[in-house]
Scaffold this active site. Sequence first.
Site, mmCIF file in Angstrom:
data_model
loop_
_atom_site.group_PDB
_atom_site.id
_atom_site.type_symbol
_atom_site.label_atom_id
_atom_site.label_comp_id
_atom_site.label_asym_id
_atom_site.label_seq_id
_atom_site.Cartn_x
_atom_site.Cartn_y
_atom_site.Cartn_z
ATOM 1 N N GLY A 9 0.897 -1.298 -0.137
ATOM 2 C CA GLY A 9 0.004 -0.198 0.068
ATOM 3 C C GLY A 9 0.934 1.226 -0.078
ATOM 4 O O GLY A 9 0.806 2.297 0.848
ATOM 5 N N ALA A 10 1.891 1.323 -0.870
ATOM 6 C CA ALA A 10 2.554 2.454 -0.999
ATOM 7 C C ALA A 10 2.277 3.563 -1.893
ATOM 8 O O ALA A 10 3.008 4.459 -2.136
ATOM 9 C CB ALA A 10 3.991 1.941 -1.386
ATOM 10 N N GLY A 13 -1.050 7.912 1.404
ATOM 11 C CA GLY A 13 -1.051 7.960 2.725
ATOM 12 C C GLY A 13 0.190 7.414 3.639
ATOM 13 O O GLY A 13 1.432 7.751 3.416
ATOM 14 N N TYR A 152 -14.643 -2.971 10.545
ATOM 15 C CA TYR A 152 -13.329 -2.526 10.336
ATOM 16 C C TYR A 152 -12.535 -2.607 11.900
ATOM 17 O O TYR A 152 -11.330 -2.983 11.800
ATOM 18 C CB TYR A 152 -13.376 -0.962 9.995
ATOM 19 C CG TYR A 152 -12.051 -0.443 9.863
ATOM 20 C CD1 TYR A 152 -11.091 -0.810 8.977
ATOM 21 C CD2 TYR A 152 -11.750 0.791 10.830
ATOM 22 C CE1 TYR A 152 -9.890 -0.219 8.974
ATOM 23 C CE2 TYR A 152 -10.521 1.331 10.942
ATOM 24 C CZ TYR A 152 -9.392 0.540 9.773
ATOM 25 O OH TYR A 152 -8.240 1.262 10.018
ATOM 26 N N PRO A 182 -2.489 3.559 14.878
ATOM 27 C CA PRO A 182 -2.669 5.210 14.761
ATOM 28 C C PRO A 182 -4.151 5.444 15.021
ATOM 29 O O PRO A 182 -4.932 4.623 14.726
ATOM 30 C CB PRO A 182 -2.461 5.386 13.133
ATOM 31 C CG PRO A 182 -1.632 4.396 12.623
ATOM 32 C CD PRO A 182 -2.204 3.164 13.364
ATOM 33 N N PHE A 189 -7.757 7.693 3.629
ATOM 34 C CA PHE A 189 -8.394 6.624 4.290
ATOM 35 C C PHE A 189 -10.053 7.084 4.188
ATOM 36 O O PHE A 189 -10.701 6.091 3.979
ATOM 37 C CB PHE A 189 -7.934 6.708 5.677
ATOM 38 C CG PHE A 189 -8.476 5.669 6.685
ATOM 39 C CD1 PHE A 189 -8.236 4.369 6.694
ATOM 40 C CD2 PHE A 189 -9.573 6.262 7.422
ATOM 41 C CE1 PHE A 189 -9.044 3.561 7.421
ATOM 42 C CE2 PHE A 189 -10.214 5.409 8.401
ATOM 43 C CZ PHE A 189 -10.142 3.884 8.223
#
Length: 252
Positions: A9-10, A13, A152, A182, A189
Amino acid sequence: MSKIALITGATSGIGEACARKFSECGYDLILTGRRSERLERLKDELETGGTKVKVLVFDVRDAEEARKAVGSLTGEWSDIDILINNAGLALGLEKEYEGNPEDWDTMIDTNVKGLLTMTRLVVPEMVKRGSGHIINIGSVAGDAAYAGGNVYCATKAAVKAISDGLRIDLADTELRVTNIKPGLVETEFSKVRFKGDSQRAEKVYDGIKPLTGTDIADVAFFAASAPKHVQIAEVLVLATHQANGTVIVRKQ
Ligand code: NDP
Ligand code: 8X3
């Protein structure tokens, strides 16, 4: 070749910020995600600064695609030092009994099964080499459910249990496992959660200075650069005016 970090997921964010941080600090990078143009653009930028970058485009929900992508790494590229399991998302904020089962599948398949797939593919080589560090991006959402968070929150509680379990399974090795949790971080997001509704997404950060991807990347790098005998097991990182998953003090 320098040490290597593989970041899922680069494209945006927290994952993109981790790519920049680890690049600045001398790592070579394997960058993954589905949006290939973004990965190629980031690769070009980071290579200009001297970082070696390999791009692997795949969907973490597809275990076979992931296996082929990781299996395509040869030579020094297969000696991964840090695995940052970051790819993930929330979809919707409906009550559990009114939720969309397709959204549940997407969240569970990405946040839980995708993270497990990557762990299963990368960690055995680390164990063979006798070194490595797995950094999972969990969430404050995994500490306690909040209204509409149901599935989630469950996926991030699973990330905690999976991180804790892996840490136990690796306790007889030199490998380390870190779960970073976090709170509010301003990234794509919320736009993803609200399926492109930017106005609703922006409201999430109304009246509070949220964290940035860079704040989380700094914590990931701190954990990665701790002395070998120090394992930063879990870190809860919150904006100053957020106390937990539900208590957020906003300026009017
Ligand atoms: P972004 O939406 O900005 O980034 C999410 C990243 O995950 C993108 O690079 C996306 O890449 C990737 N991704 C999503 N689904 C897949 C998939 N099926 N296959 C491969 N890659 C995928 O959000 P964040 O940076 O905020 O999120 C990163 C992580 O941080 C997530 O795990 C999230 O749950 C967690 N987190 C976020 C918080 C926040 O407030 N923002 C707080 C706590 C945790 P692409 O779409 O190109 O595939
Ligand atoms: C993302 C943080 O509080 O929006 O995991 O769930 S929260």
